[in-house]
Structure formats: C-alpha cells, structure tokens
Design a protein around this motif. Structure first.
Motif, PDB file in Angstrom:
ATOM      1  N   TRP A   1       0.804  -1.221   0.000  1.00  0.00           N
ATOM      2  CA  TRP A   1       0.000   0.000   0.000  1.00  0.00           C
ATOM      3  C   TRP A   1       0.835   1.269   0.000  1.00  0.00           C
ATOM      4  O   TRP A   1       0.324   2.343  -0.336  1.00  0.00           O
TER       5      TRP A   1
ATOM      6  N   HIS B   1       2.248   1.153  -8.240  1.00  0.00           N
ATOM      7  CA  HIS B   1       1.092   0.369  -8.641  1.00  0.00           C
ATOM      8  C   HIS B   1      -0.219   1.126  -8.448  1.00  0.00           C
ATOM      9  O   HIS B   1      -0.365   1.910  -7.515  1.00  0.00           O
ATOM     10  N   ALA B   2      -1.195   0.817  -9.326  1.00  0.00           N
ATOM     11  CA  ALA B   2      -2.535   1.385  -9.220  1.00  0.00           C
ATOM     12  C   ALA B   2      -3.292   0.690  -8.092  1.00  0.00           C
ATOM     13  O   ALA B   2      -2.908  -0.382  -7.629  1.00  0.00           O
ATOM     14  N   ARG B   3      -4.389   1.275  -7.683  1.00  0.00           N
ATOM     15  CA  ARG B   3      -5.183   0.736  -6.575  1.00  0.00           C
ATOM     16  C   ARG B   3      -5.673  -0.682  -6.866  1.00  0.00           C
ATOM     17  O   ARG B   3      -5.678  -1.538  -5.985  1.00  0.00           O
ATOM     18  N   LYS B   4      -6.101  -0.951  -8.096  1.00  0.00           N
ATOM     19  CA  LYS B   4      -6.593  -2.280  -8.457  1.00  0.00           C
ATOM     20  C   LYS B   4      -5.494  -3.335  -8.292  1.00  0.00           C
ATOM     21  O   LYS B   4      -5.730  -4.424  -7.771  1.00  0.00           O
ATOM     22  N   VAL B   5      -4.296  -2.999  -8.702  1.00  0.00           N
ATOM     23  CA  VAL B   5      -3.164  -3.921  -8.568  1.00  0.00           C
ATOM     24  C   VAL B   5      -2.824  -4.128  -7.095  1.00  0.00           C
ATOM     25  O   VAL B   5      -2.518  -5.244  -6.672  1.00  0.00           O
ATOM     26  N   LYS B   6      -2.922  -3.076  -6.302  1.00  0.00           N
ATOM     27  CA  LYS B   6      -2.663  -3.195  -4.868  1.00  0.00           C
ATOM     28  C   LYS B   6      -3.683  -4.111  -4.205  1.00  0.00           C
ATOM     29  O   LYS B   6      -3.337  -4.892  -3.316  1.00  0.00           O
ATOM     30  N   LEU B   7      -4.937  -4.025  -4.634  1.00  0.00           N
ATOM     31  CA  LEU B   7      -5.968  -4.914  -4.089  1.00  0.00           C
ATOM     32  C   LEU B   7      -5.676  -6.373  -4.435  1.00  0.00           C
ATOM     33  O   LEU B   7      -5.837  -7.266  -3.593  1.00  0.00           O
ATOM     34  N   ILE B   8      -5.247  -6.611  -5.654  1.00  0.00           N
ATOM     35  CA  ILE B   8      -4.910  -7.978  -6.073  1.00  0.00           C
ATOM     36  C   ILE B   8      -3.720  -8.498  -5.272  1.00  0.00           C
ATOM     37  O   ILE B   8      -3.745  -9.620  -4.759  1.00  0.00           O
ATOM     38  N   TRP B   9      -2.679  -7.688  -5.143  1.00  0.00           N
ATOM     39  CA  TRP B   9      -1.513  -8.104  -4.358  1.00  0.00           C
ATOM     40  C   TRP B   9      -1.889  -8.340  -2.901  1.00  0.00           C
ATOM     41  O   TRP B   9      -1.404  -9.273  -2.264  1.00  0.00           O
ATOM     42  N   SER B  10      -2.759  -7.501  -2.363  1.00  0.00           N
ATOM     43  CA  SER B  10      -3.191  -7.680  -0.977  1.00  0.00           C
ATOM     44  C   SER B  10      -3.909  -9.009  -0.800  1.00  0.00           C
ATOM     45  O   SER B  10      -3.692  -9.716   0.194  1.00  0.00           O
TER      46      SER B  10
END
Length: 64
Positions: free
Chosen positions: A26, A31-40
């Motif tokens: 985070w 990275h974009a927010r969508k990619v951060k959600l996927i990584w999370s």
C-alpha cells in the motif's frame, strides 16, 4: 522460551511478514489501486508464498 512453543513463534513471524508485505504494497507509488488490491489478496490468502512473491516480484526495486 518464556513458555511459548515454537509454533507460536513461527505463527508470529508469519503474521509479521504478512503485515510488512501489506504495508509495503500500500505504500508503493508504482502500482494502481486495483493492482494493490490484487496483491493484498495474494498476500493474505497465501500467507507464506504471497509476501515472498511480493518482495521478489512485485516490489519496486530502487536503482543505485
């Protein structure tokens, strides 16, 4: 050590690894927010493999 068995220490270390990885995900400006959600999701759903994958593959490496 202090009445805590080795499985508790391993669990604590794994928990801290996940927390460190999520914090790193985070805070990453790359990275974009969508990619951060996927990584999370990967980090949380795969507690050992996810954080290691983030630190090896996902994190932005700084150049010297």
């Amino acid at each position: 050590m202090y009445g805590i068995d080795s499985f508790t220490w391993i669990g604590l270390a794994l928990f801290l690894l996940v927390i460190m990885a999520l914090r790193s995900v985070w805070r990453s400006p790359k990275h974009a927010r969508k990619v951060k959600l996927i990584w999370s999701a990967v980090v949380v759903l795969l507690p050992l493999v996810g954080p290691l994958a983030w630190f090896v593959l996902g994190r932005d490496r700084r150049r010297r």
